[in-house]
Design a protein around this motif. Structure first.
Motif, PDB file in Angstrom:
ATOM      1  N   TYR A  57     -65.628  31.012 -84.880  1.00  0.00           N
ATOM      2  CA  TYR A  57     -66.047  32.418 -85.014  1.00  0.00           C
ATOM      3  C   TYR A  57     -67.526  32.560 -84.653  1.00  0.00           C
ATOM      4  CZ  TYR A  57     -61.741  33.025 -87.752  1.00  0.00           C
ATOM      5  OH  TYR A  57     -60.442  33.050 -88.174  1.00  0.00           O
ATOM      6  N   ALA A  58     -68.324  31.586 -85.054  1.00  0.00           N
ATOM      7  CA  ALA A  58     -69.763  31.641 -84.793  1.00  0.00           C
ATOM      8  C   ALA A  58     -70.028  31.656 -83.291  1.00  0.00           C
ATOM      9  CB  ALA A  58     -70.459  30.446 -85.448  1.00  0.00           C
ATOM     10  N   LEU A  59     -69.269  30.818 -82.546  1.00  0.00           N
ATOM     11  CA  LEU A  59     -69.463  30.769 -81.096  1.00  0.00           C
ATOM     12  C   LEU A  59     -69.103  32.120 -80.463  1.00  0.00           C
ATOM     13  CD1 LEU A  59     -68.174  27.217 -80.119  1.00  0.00           C
ATOM     14  CD2 LEU A  59     -70.526  28.013 -80.394  1.00  0.00           C
ATOM     15  N   ILE A  60     -68.016  32.732 -80.933  1.00  0.00           N
ATOM     16  CA  ILE A  60     -67.623  34.030 -80.386  1.00  0.00           C
ATOM     17  C   ILE A  60     -68.673  35.086 -80.754  1.00  0.00           C
ATOM     18  CG2 ILE A  60     -65.847  35.809 -80.411  1.00  0.00           C
ATOM     19  CD1 ILE A  60     -63.863  33.505 -81.054  1.00  0.00           C
ATOM     20  N   ALA A  61     -69.142  35.029 -82.006  1.00  0.00           N
ATOM     21  CA  ALA A  61     -70.160  35.985 -82.437  1.00  0.00           C
ATOM     22  C   ALA A  61     -71.442  35.830 -81.622  1.00  0.00           C
ATOM     23  CB  ALA A  61     -70.444  35.793 -83.930  1.00  0.00           C
ATOM     24  N   LEU A  62     -71.783  34.579 -81.267  1.00  0.00           N
ATOM     25  CA  LEU A  62     -72.973  34.351 -80.432  1.00  0.00           C
ATOM     26  C   LEU A  62     -72.804  35.020 -79.073  1.00  0.00           C
ATOM     27  CD1 LEU A  62     -74.156  30.648 -80.819  1.00  0.00           C
ATOM     28  CD2 LEU A  62     -75.480  32.720 -81.240  1.00  0.00           C
ATOM     29  N   GLY A  63     -71.589  34.916 -78.518  1.00  0.00           N
ATOM     30  CA  GLY A  63     -71.303  35.573 -77.237  1.00  0.00           C
ATOM     31  C   GLY A  63     -71.507  37.075 -77.342  1.00  0.00           C
ATOM     32  N   THR A  65     -57.411  38.562 -78.761  1.00  0.00           N
ATOM     33  CA  THR A  65     -57.644  39.815 -79.499  1.00  0.00           C
ATOM     34  C   THR A  65     -58.121  39.541 -80.913  1.00  0.00           C
ATOM     35  OG1 THR A  65     -55.777  40.664 -78.268  1.00  0.00           O
ATOM     36  CG2 THR A  65     -56.616  42.037 -80.045  1.00  0.00           C
ATOM     37  N   LEU A  66     -57.339  38.696 -81.620  1.00  0.00           N
ATOM     38  CA  LEU A  66     -57.678  38.427 -83.010  1.00  0.00           C
ATOM     39  C   LEU A  66     -59.004  37.670 -83.097  1.00  0.00           C
ATOM     40  CD1 LEU A  66     -56.537  39.103 -85.722  1.00  0.00           C
ATOM     41  CD2 LEU A  66     -55.397  36.883 -85.770  1.00  0.00           C
ATOM     42  N   LEU A  67     -59.207  36.732 -82.156  1.00  0.00           N
ATOM     43  CA  LEU A  67     -60.459  35.980 -82.159  1.00  0.00           C
ATOM     44  C   LEU A  67     -61.650  36.904 -81.946  1.00  0.00           C
ATOM     45  CD1 LEU A  67     -59.718  32.695 -80.166  1.00  0.00           C
ATOM     46  CD2 LEU A  67     -60.272  32.932 -82.586  1.00  0.00           C
ATOM     47  N   ALA A  68     -61.508  37.867 -81.028  1.00  0.00           N
ATOM     48  CA  ALA A  68     -62.604  38.797 -80.774  1.00  0.00           C
ATOM     49  C   ALA A  68     -62.900  39.617 -82.018  1.00  0.00           C
ATOM     50  CB  ALA A  68     -62.266  39.708 -79.597  1.00  0.00           C
ATOM     51  N   LEU A  69     -61.839  40.043 -82.714  1.00  0.00           N
ATOM     52  CA  LEU A  69     -62.057  40.839 -83.925  1.00  0.00           C
ATOM     53  C   LEU A  69     -62.739  40.010 -85.016  1.00  0.00           C
ATOM     54  CD1 LEU A  69     -58.797  42.947 -83.983  1.00  0.00           C
ATOM     55  CD2 LEU A  69     -61.132  43.810 -83.775  1.00  0.00           C
ATOM     56  N   LYS A  70     -62.317  38.732 -85.131  1.00  0.00           N
ATOM     57  CA  LYS A  70     -62.949  37.865 -86.131  1.00  0.00           C
ATOM     58  C   LYS A  70     -64.412  37.612 -85.759  1.00  0.00           C
ATOM     59  CE  LYS A  70     -59.087  36.884 -88.440  1.00  0.00           C
ATOM     60  NZ  LYS A  70     -58.386  35.593 -88.323  1.00  0.00           N
TER      61      LYS A  70
END
Lengths: 290, 233
Positions: free
Chosen positions: A18-24, A218-223
């Protein structure tokens, strides 16, 4: 205690993704005010490409490299074909464009690959390690180390290179950035490349544990979005802290309350942040001195 | 050096510059005076390429630059000190100055940085602090230093005295007057008409998006219309 450790470790592992996606999210948001909802699809494209390349007989390291290249290419295309032509449009319009792009990428993956779940072989085998009574997969440790390396590399890029500082300057004051001669469209382009790169590596690290399929983005982006909100939109440190925290909340929520509510926790977090502290944990309250 | 012909610009459907023409010759200090809302900031932003124009031409060193992006104009030798200073608040003083040279590829950057610190010793003391932690006057010096780091031929200054204590205003105008000795050309936009005209070779009065009066700095200081409207005499 063993149970607690088990939950903590699985929470940190998922939280790192989640942290990596949030960084993006954070990088693109800082450069352009756009929340790129195709961020989860970067993770999916990378995982799926690696799975299918490996299945086609390409050695795993090469398949991983190919996955990174393909994903970064998607990032470049997304910027060139969808974001750059709409330059000057409001962030809301651009955000809707990224949602459209994410649907397109999901559709392409369903057609080019398939709709089944796939996994990659873990890098360091699948014999769990025993730590204080908790069984920990070696891949979990690789995810955590990999995330640590990415975060450190990103920090060095932002704080030790002129290009990185130009990105920080663009985030801090876009008008001034243009006036000193920073090419702000190039900065947005680079933010898409770096975000795609981070998403790609995230996909490679996560797939052996979380599995992947065409719709996982989708779910990963939302998380990831929930994590970025929790940490404070625009703060890289916040993105990492928010990701890990969300992962832990999910793991403990699923472990001690009910696993049925695991996915609901991210949404409760979004609502709680919006109600109680819209600036997030590390975000700046947007007060402007005039 | 800079020649603006018949420039028009609008915010949405409202035109704010209705055909502005003026020029700045090499080595001159030219000032644009006018009240709030006259279009001064819009004009400077249009020249720098951060405000779209709808008509007219801008030429710099004999070449038309109207179609160039902002960063290309900086690379050609034009730097702006924007209204309200606009320093990069979370970055250090040192990084702010280094980013001023972001378009340069020559190896004189380190020397120029030291020169800025010699000119503004207060910035040297605070070089590792966040720019947002500086006082208003120090931020103004940082914004000026950052523009100088681009090694410009022409410096555009937008209201450099705004919000500063009188003693600092005096200091800032002394610095601008000193630019001339360094061979820099200056276009200065000011509401503080008296101080600006006093150091300017020539001046223009801009009113609601049009140039209405022009002349030498001295002539404008003595012009009864300027005295009544802008000098409060």
């Amino acid at each position: 205690m063993a149970e607690f450790l088990q939950f903590a470790f699985s929470g940190l592992t998922v939280g790192a993704i989640y942290a990596l996606i949030a960084l993006g999210f954070t990088l693109i948001y800082n450069a352009s005010d756009v929340i790129n909802f195709a961020q989860g699809e970067f993770v999916m494209v990378s995982g799926m490409t690696a799975v299918f390349a490996a299945a086609a007989g390409i050695p795993l390291p090469l398949a991983a490299l190919l996955a990174i290249v393909v994903t970064v290419l998607f990032g470049i295309l997304l910027h060139r074909l969808a974001i750059e032509p709409a330059r000057g449009a409001s962030p809301v319009t651009l955000i809707i464009i990224t949602i459209g792009a994410s649907i397109l990428m999901r559709g392409l993956a369903a057609v080019f690959f398939d709709k089944n779940f796939h996994s990659l072989p873990p890098l360091a085998g699948d014999t769990p390690l025993n730590l204080g009574g908790a069984a920990i997969l070696p891949q979990s440790i690789i995810v955590l180390i990999g995330t640590g390396i990415i975060v450190t590399a990103l920090w060095l890029f932002l704080n030790r290179t002129l290009m990185g500082k130009a990105m920080l300057a663009t985030a801090a004051n876009r008008l001034a950035a243009r006036l000193v001669g920073i090419d702000t469209s190039a900065v947005i382009g680079i933010s898409f490349v770096v975000s795609a790169l981070i998403g790609a590596i995230g996909g490679l690290l996560a797939t052996p544990i979380t599995l992947t399929n065409y719709a996982i983005g989708t779910l990963l982006a939302l998380k990831g979005f929930a994590a970025a909100m929790l940490g404070g939109m625009g703060s890289p440190i916040g993105a990492v802290a928010g990701g890990l925290l969300l992962g832990l909340l999910e793991a403990f929520g699923a472990g001690y309350l009910s696993s049925q509510y695991k996915d609901a926790i991210a949404f409760i977090v979004i609502l709680a942040v919006l109600f109680a502290m819209p600036q997030g944990l590390f975000g700046r309250a947007s007060i402007e001195r005039v | 050096m800079l020649s603006v012909e018949n420039l028009t610009s609008r915010y949405g459907r409202i035109e704010v510059l209705h055909g502005v023409s003026f020029n700045v010759a090499e080595g001159e200090i030219v000032t644009l005076v006018g009240s709030n809302g006259a279009g001064k900031t819009t004009l400077l932003r249009a020249i720098s390429g951060v405000q779209p124009t709808t008509g007219g031409t801008i030429s710099f060193s004999g070449e038309s630059i109207g179609g160039l992006k902002a960063h290309k104009r900086v690379a050609r030798g034009m730097a702006q000190v924007p209204e309200g200073r606009q320093v990069f608040a979370p970055l250090t003083v040192d990084d702010n100055l280094r980013l001023g040279a972001v378009t340069r590829r020559d190896d004189g950057i380190a020397t120029d940085l030291e020169n800025i610190y010699t000119t503004f010793p207060v910035l040297a003391e605070k070089r590792h602090l966040q720019a947002g932690a500086l006082s208003g006057g120090q931020q103004q010096m940082l914004a000026i230093g950052r523009a100088l780091m681009a090694k410009p031929k022409l410096v555009l200054l937008d209201e450099p005295s705004m919000g500063l204590a009188p003693i600092l205003v005096e200091q800032i105008f002394a610095i601008i007057a000193d630019f001339k000795k360094r061979g820099l050309t200056v276009l200065l936009v000011e509401q503080n008409a008296y101080a600006a005209l006093a150091i300017a070779d020539r001046g223009y009065v801009i009113e609601t998006g049009r140039i209405t009066i022009s002349g030498t700095g001295r002539a404008l200081l003595e012009d009864p219309r300027v005295r009544a409207a802008y000098l409060g005499l």
